[in-house]
Design a protein around this motif. Structure first.
Motif, PDB file in Angstrom:
ATOM      1  N   MET A   1      12.516   7.688  -6.727  1.00 22.98           N
ATOM      2  CA  MET A   1      11.612   8.147  -5.777  1.00 22.98           C
ATOM      3  C   MET A   1      10.196   7.911  -5.689  1.00 22.98           C
ATOM      4  O   MET A   1       9.555   7.435  -5.271  1.00 22.98           O
ATOM      5  N   ARG A   2       9.830   7.844  -7.198  1.00 14.70           N
ATOM      6  CA  ARG A   2       8.603   7.326  -7.528  1.00 14.70           C
ATOM      7  C   ARG A   2       8.345   6.169  -7.141  1.00 14.70           C
ATOM      8  O   ARG A   2       7.177   5.844  -6.731  1.00 14.70           O
ATOM      9  N   ASN A   3       9.053   5.015  -7.417  1.00 15.84           N
ATOM     10  CA  ASN A   3       9.020   3.697  -7.040  1.00 15.84           C
ATOM     11  C   ASN A   3       8.806   3.377  -5.570  1.00 15.84           C
ATOM     12  O   ASN A   3       7.936   2.706  -5.181  1.00 15.84           O
ATOM     13  N   LEU A   4       9.678   4.338  -4.816  1.00 18.88           N
ATOM     14  CA  LEU A   4       9.592   3.960  -3.371  1.00 18.88           C
ATOM     15  C   LEU A   4       8.231   4.622  -2.813  1.00 18.88           C
ATOM     16  O   LEU A   4       7.582   4.097  -1.893  1.00 18.88           O
ATOM     17  N   ASN A   5       7.678   5.727  -3.331  1.00 18.57           N
ATOM     18  CA  ASN A   5       6.425   6.120  -2.994  1.00 18.57           C
ATOM     19  C   ASN A   5       5.367   5.302  -3.377  1.00 18.57           C
ATOM     20  O   ASN A   5       4.473   4.959  -2.308  1.00 18.57           O
ATOM     21  N   THR A  47      -9.557  -7.642  -1.676  1.00 16.55           N
ATOM     22  CA  THR A  47      -9.341  -7.434  -3.052  1.00 16.55           C
ATOM     23  C   THR A  47     -10.073  -5.941  -3.539  1.00 16.55           C
ATOM     24  O   THR A  47      -9.512  -5.218  -4.477  1.00 16.55           O
ATOM     25  N   LEU A  48     -11.384  -5.943  -3.378  1.00 14.08           N
ATOM     26  CA  LEU A  48     -12.159  -4.989  -3.745  1.00 14.08           C
ATOM     27  C   LEU A  48     -11.521  -3.552  -3.202  1.00 14.08           C
ATOM     28  O   LEU A  48     -11.490  -2.608  -4.112  1.00 14.08           O
ATOM     29  N   ASN A  49     -11.380  -3.767  -1.719  1.00 17.40           N
ATOM     30  CA  ASN A  49     -10.731  -2.226  -1.286  1.00 17.40           C
ATOM     31  C   ASN A  49      -9.338  -2.104  -2.022  1.00 17.40           C
ATOM     32  O   ASN A  49      -9.037  -0.753  -2.444  1.00 17.40           O
ATOM     33  N   SER A  50      -8.724  -2.955  -2.292  1.00 15.01           N
ATOM     34  CA  SER A  50      -7.360  -2.570  -2.968  1.00 15.01           C
ATOM     35  C   SER A  50      -7.137  -2.270  -4.353  1.00 15.01           C
ATOM     36  O   SER A  50      -6.688  -1.058  -4.691  1.00 15.01           O
ATOM     37  N   PHE A  51      -8.557  -2.794  -5.086  1.00 14.46           N
ATOM     38  CA  PHE A  51      -8.586  -2.241  -6.593  1.00 14.46           C
ATOM     39  C   PHE A  51      -8.736  -0.604  -6.224  1.00 14.46           C
ATOM     40  O   PHE A  51      -8.272   0.047  -7.082  1.00 14.46           O
ATOM     41  N   VAL A  52      -9.687  -0.352  -5.557  1.00 17.53           N
ATOM     42  CA  VAL A  52     -10.252   1.145  -5.488  1.00 17.53           C
ATOM     43  C   VAL A  52      -9.355   1.955  -5.168  1.00 17.53           C
ATOM     44  O   VAL A  52      -8.798   3.109  -5.815  1.00 17.53           O
ATOM     45  N   TRP A  53      -8.610   1.681  -3.978  1.00 15.49           N
ATOM     46  CA  TRP A  53      -7.482   2.564  -3.526  1.00 15.49           C
ATOM     47  C   TRP A  53      -6.265   2.572  -4.304  1.00 15.49           C
ATOM     48  O   TRP A  53      -5.494   3.519  -4.352  1.00 15.49           O
ATOM     49  N   ASN A  54      -5.458   1.325  -4.577  1.00 17.09           N
ATOM     50  CA  ASN A  54      -4.258   1.152  -5.392  1.00 17.09           C
ATOM     51  C   ASN A  54      -4.538   2.056  -7.017  1.00 17.09           C
ATOM     52  O   ASN A  54      -3.639   2.706  -7.274  1.00 17.09           O
ATOM     53  N   ARG A  55      -5.763   1.665  -7.349  1.00 17.30           N
ATOM     54  CA  ARG A  55      -5.948   2.289  -8.764  1.00 17.30           C
ATOM     55  C   ARG A  55      -5.964   3.863  -8.596  1.00 17.30           C
ATOM     56  O   ARG A  55      -5.366   4.547  -9.154  1.00 17.30           O
ATOM     57  N   SER A  56      -6.525   4.540  -7.684  1.00 20.36           N
ATOM     58  CA  SER A  56      -6.722   5.780  -7.572  1.00 20.36           C
ATOM     59  C   SER A  56      -5.747   6.528  -6.908  1.00 20.36           C
ATOM     60  O   SER A  56      -5.080   7.619  -7.141  1.00 20.36           O
ATOM     61  N   TRP A  57      -4.977   5.751  -5.703  1.00 22.30           N
ATOM     62  CA  TRP A  57      -4.375   6.541  -5.008  1.00 22.30           C
ATOM     63  C   TRP A  57      -2.606   5.988  -5.157  1.00 22.30           C
ATOM     64  O   TRP A  57      -1.715   6.930  -5.584  1.00 22.30           O
ATOM     65  N   THR A  58      -2.614   4.698  -5.106  1.00 23.42           N
ATOM     66  CA  THR A  58      -0.911   4.116  -5.242  1.00 23.42           C
ATOM     67  C   THR A  58      -0.510   4.230  -6.772  1.00 23.42           C
ATOM     68  O   THR A  58       0.659   4.938  -6.934  1.00 23.42           O
ATOM     69  N   PHE A  59      -1.307   3.717  -7.673  1.00 23.38           N
ATOM     70  CA  PHE A  59      -0.707   4.041  -9.070  1.00 23.38           C
ATOM     71  C   PHE A  59      -1.426   4.968  -9.917  1.00 23.38           C
ATOM     72  O   PHE A  59      -0.928   5.297 -11.116  1.00 23.38           O
TER      73      PHE A  59
END
Length: 132
Positions: A1-5, A47-59
């Motif tokens: 489930m975590r991976n799908l999320n 890429t900058l947008n990706s770092f901020v959001w993926n670091r804090s929200w996705t992963f």
């Protein structure tokens, strides 16, 4: 489930990154910036947008940002940028929107798996960690 999320969140952020990238790319191109320079600049903004959001929200990286993480993220995205720029120039005879879309989609799996298993992977007990 975590991976799908994570995949779903990565996809949402990917759509946002793509919107930033496409909007900036076509804006720069429409004002006369050569398409390869527009690609580098627009991809960098995404890429900058990706770092901020993926670091804090996705992963949900809980540790402080450190130079190793930033370096890995930049390297991963430099590889994806190189792939997409190569494809964009390779497909230059096609309509620009088609070429840009193919080039953008080309790096998706590389950036997801690279982010998940290399850049933002969870710290293992006993690993050395340097925070900046």
């Amino acid at each position: 489930m975590r991976n799908l999320n994570e995949v779903m969140k990565f996809g949402i952020i990917g759509v946002l990154n793509t919107a930033v990238d496409m909007l900036l790319f076509f804006t720069l191109w429409s004002v006369g910036v050569p398409y390869l320079w527009a690609q580098v600049l627009s991809y960098s903004a995404g890429t900058l947008n990706s770092f901020v959001w993926n670091r804090s929200w996705t992963f949900k990286a809980s540790r402080r940002t450190n130079m190793e993480e930033i370096t890995k993220f930049i390297l991963l995205n430099a590889i994806a940028l190189s792939m997409s720029t190569f494809l964009l120039s390779l497909l230059s005879g096609q309509p620009l929107f088609v070429s840009k879309t193919i080039a953008t989609l080309s790096g998706l799996s590389v950036t997801f798996f690279g982010s998940r298993f290399w850049v933002f992977r969870q710290q293992r007990k006993g690993e050395n960690q340097y925070d900046y």
